[in-house]
Design an enzyme around this catalytic site. Structure first.
Site, PDB file in Angstrom:
ATOM      1  N   LYS A 142       0.827  -1.219   0.000  1.00 18.86           N
ATOM      2  CA  LYS A 142       0.000   0.000   0.000  1.00 18.86           C
ATOM      3  C   LYS A 142       0.857   1.263   0.000  1.00 18.86           C
ATOM      4  O   LYS A 142       0.610   2.193  -0.757  1.00 18.86           O
ATOM      5  CB  LYS A 142      -0.905   0.062   1.249  1.00 18.86           C
ATOM      6  CG  LYS A 142      -1.848  -1.079   1.427  1.00 18.86           C
ATOM      7  CD  LYS A 142      -2.787  -0.838   2.610  1.00 18.86           C
ATOM      8  CE  LYS A 142      -2.101  -0.734   3.959  1.00 18.86           C
ATOM      9  NZ  LYS A 142      -1.484  -1.967   4.472  1.00 18.86           N
ATOM     10  N   ARG A 146      -9.465   1.510   8.987  1.00 26.02           N
ATOM     11  CA  ARG A 146      -9.156   0.107   9.258  1.00 26.02           C
ATOM     12  C   ARG A 146     -10.340  -0.585   9.918  1.00 26.02           C
ATOM     13  O   ARG A 146     -10.277  -1.795  10.151  1.00 26.02           O
ATOM     14  CB  ARG A 146      -7.960   0.022  10.192  1.00 26.02           C
ATOM     15  CG  ARG A 146      -6.629  -0.239   9.492  1.00 26.02           C
ATOM     16  CD  ARG A 146      -5.571  -0.262  10.554  1.00 26.02           C
ATOM     17  NE  ARG A 146      -4.377  -0.951  10.273  1.00 26.02           N
ATOM     18  CZ  ARG A 146      -3.246  -0.388   9.834  1.00 26.02           C
ATOM     19  NH1 ARG A 146      -3.231   0.880   9.510  1.00 26.02           N
ATOM     20  NH2 ARG A 146      -2.163  -1.107   9.701  1.00 26.02           N
ATOM     21  N   ARG A 171      11.715  -6.463   5.132  1.00 29.75           N
ATOM     22  CA  ARG A 171      11.550  -5.002   5.016  1.00 29.75           C
ATOM     23  C   ARG A 171      12.461  -4.269   6.008  1.00 29.75           C
ATOM     24  O   ARG A 171      12.580  -4.653   7.156  1.00 29.75           O
ATOM     25  CB  ARG A 171      10.089  -4.648   5.296  1.00 29.75           C
ATOM     26  CG  ARG A 171       9.814  -3.158   5.272  1.00 29.75           C
ATOM     27  CD  ARG A 171       8.345  -2.890   5.101  1.00 29.75           C
ATOM     28  NE  ARG A 171       7.578  -3.020   6.334  1.00 29.75           N
ATOM     29  CZ  ARG A 171       6.272  -2.747   6.412  1.00 29.75           C
ATOM     30  NH1 ARG A 171       5.601  -2.379   5.343  1.00 29.75           N
ATOM     31  NH2 ARG A 171       5.631  -2.879   7.558  1.00 29.75           N
ATOM     32  N   ARG A 203      11.487  -2.369  11.405  1.00 27.68           N
ATOM     33  CA  ARG A 203      10.437  -1.767  12.223  1.00 27.68           C
ATOM     34  C   ARG A 203      10.185  -2.662  13.430  1.00 27.68           C
ATOM     35  O   ARG A 203      10.169  -3.880  13.298  1.00 27.68           O
ATOM     36  CB  ARG A 203       9.147  -1.665  11.404  1.00 27.68           C
ATOM     37  CG  ARG A 203       8.875  -0.270  10.874  1.00 27.68           C
ATOM     38  CD  ARG A 203       7.707  -0.255   9.938  1.00 27.68           C
ATOM     39  NE  ARG A 203       6.429  -0.674  10.515  1.00 27.68           N
ATOM     40  CZ  ARG A 203       5.254  -0.520   9.916  1.00 27.68           C
ATOM     41  NH1 ARG A 203       5.207   0.057   8.735  1.00 27.68           N
ATOM     42  NH2 ARG A 203       4.144  -0.931  10.482  1.00 27.68           N
ATOM     43  N   ARG A 208      -0.764  -8.702  13.622  1.00 27.36           N
ATOM     44  CA  ARG A 208      -1.280  -7.666  12.717  1.00 27.36           C
ATOM     45  C   ARG A 208      -2.093  -8.307  11.595  1.00 27.36           C
ATOM     46  O   ARG A 208      -3.102  -7.748  11.154  1.00 27.36           O
ATOM     47  CB  ARG A 208      -0.125  -6.835  12.153  1.00 27.36           C
ATOM     48  CG  ARG A 208       0.476  -5.901  13.216  1.00 27.36           C
ATOM     49  CD  ARG A 208       1.886  -5.478  12.876  1.00 27.36           C
ATOM     50  NE  ARG A 208       1.977  -4.684  11.678  1.00 27.36           N
ATOM     51  CZ  ARG A 208       3.048  -4.656  10.887  1.00 27.36           C
ATOM     52  NH1 ARG A 208       4.116  -5.377  11.160  1.00 27.36           N
ATOM     53  NH2 ARG A 208       3.046  -3.885   9.827  1.00 27.36           N
TER      54      ARG A 208
END
Ligand code: AMP
Length: 229
Positions: A15, A90, A127, A162, A173
Site C-alpha cells: 500500500k 481500518r 523489510r 520496524r 497484525r
C-alpha cells in the site's frame, strides 16, 4: 477533479509503495496513519505516549483517537484537492466517520490490495526502514535500493527493522486485519468506485491497474454516475 483514494490491504501488501507512486502522479498528499503515529512516538508527544504500547503489540489504536488524527490532517489546506489514505480506515466505524468528514469533497475511491499470507510474512521479514527519514527498503517494488551498506541512499540514515515487523507481531497484525479490516471490503464493495487489485503482480503492473481504476472511477463521477454513492 479532486478525488480521495483509500488503500486497504494487509500489512506488506504494498500500500505504502503504491500510494507514494500515485500521490506523485496526481500531486495530492499521501496520508499514512502509521507514519503519523510512528512520528508521534518518535517525538514523544502525548499522542505518541498514548499509542506506543498498542503499536508495539500489533493491535489497533482506538477509533476515537484515529478519527481525531485523520480529521485534523484532512482539515489542512493541502488535503482540500484530494488525498491518498494509507492505513485508514481500518474499521467500519472509521469508514463511516470518513464518509461524513469528506461529504461533498469528491468521490472516495476504495482499493483493496490482496496478497496471500505466506508472501506477506516473507515481505515483512525482509523489510527495512530508514531510522531517520522513514524510507522503506526491500518492500514490494520499492523504488529504492539500499547502498548495500545498510544505509539510506536518500539521507544516509541507518536502515533498521520496524519494531512491529517481528514475526509474533506480524502474525497479530495479520489476524487483526482479517477480523477488523476485512469487513471494510464489504462496506465499500457495493460502490462503483471500489476495485480489488492483485498485489502479487509486478509492482509496475499494480501501479498501472491502480491508475486505470482511478481514471475509470473519475470518468464515472464526471459523467454524473453513482460514483459518489
Ligand atoms: P501501519 O504502518 O499502517 O502498518 O500501522 C502501524 C500500526 O499503527 C498499526 O499496527 C496500528 O497499531 C496503528 N494504526 C495505524 N493506522 C491505524 C488505524 N487506522 N486504526 C487503528 N490503528 C492504526
Amino acid at each position: 477533479m479532486s478525488f480521495n483514494l483509500v488503500m486497504i490491504g494487509p500489512p506488506g501488501a504494498g500500500k505504502g509503495t503504491q500510494a507514494d507512486r500515485v500521490c506523485r502522479a496526481y500531486g495530492i498528499p499521501k496520508i499514512s496513519t502509521g507514519d503519523i503515529l510512528r512520528e508521534a512516538v518518535h517525538d514523544g508527544t502525548s499522542l505518541g505516549r498514548q499509542v506506543k504500547e498498542t503499536i508495539a503489540t500489533g493491535s489497533l489504536v482506538s477509533d476515537e483517537i484515529m478519527i481525531g488524527v485523520v480529521r485534523e490532517r484532512l482539515g489542512r489546506p493541502d488535503a482540500r484537492r484530494g488525498f491518498i489514505l494509507d492505513g485508514f480506515p481500518r474499521t467500519v466505524t472509521q469508514a463511516k466517520a470518513l464518509d461524513e468528514m469528506i461529504d461533498g469533497r469528491g468521490p472516495i475511491i476504495a482499493i483493496v490490495m490482496s496478497v496471500p499470507e505466506p508472501e506477506l510474512v516473507r515481505r515483512l521479514g525482509v523489510r527495512r526502514v530508514c531510522a531517520d527519514c522513514g524510507t522503506t527498503y526491500g518492500g514490494p517494488g520499492s523504488v529504492t535500493e539500499s547502498s548495500g551498506a545498510g544505509r539510506c541512499t536518500r539521507c544516509g540514515g541507518l536502515l533498521v527493522q520496524r519494531d512491529d515487523d517481528n514475526i509474533d507481531v506480524i502474525r497479530q497484525r495479520l489476524r487483526v486485519f482479517t477480523e477488523a479490516t476485512e469487513p471494510l471490503v464489504r462496506y465499500y464493495e457495493g460502490r462503483p468506485t471500489f476495485a480489488s487489485i492483485n498485489g502479487l503482480q509486478p509492482p509496475d503492473k499494480v501501479t498501472a491497474d491502480l491508475r486505470a481504476h482511478i481514471e475509470t472511477a473519475l470518468a464515472m463521477s464526471r459523467a454524473g454516475g453513482r460514483a459518489e454513492a
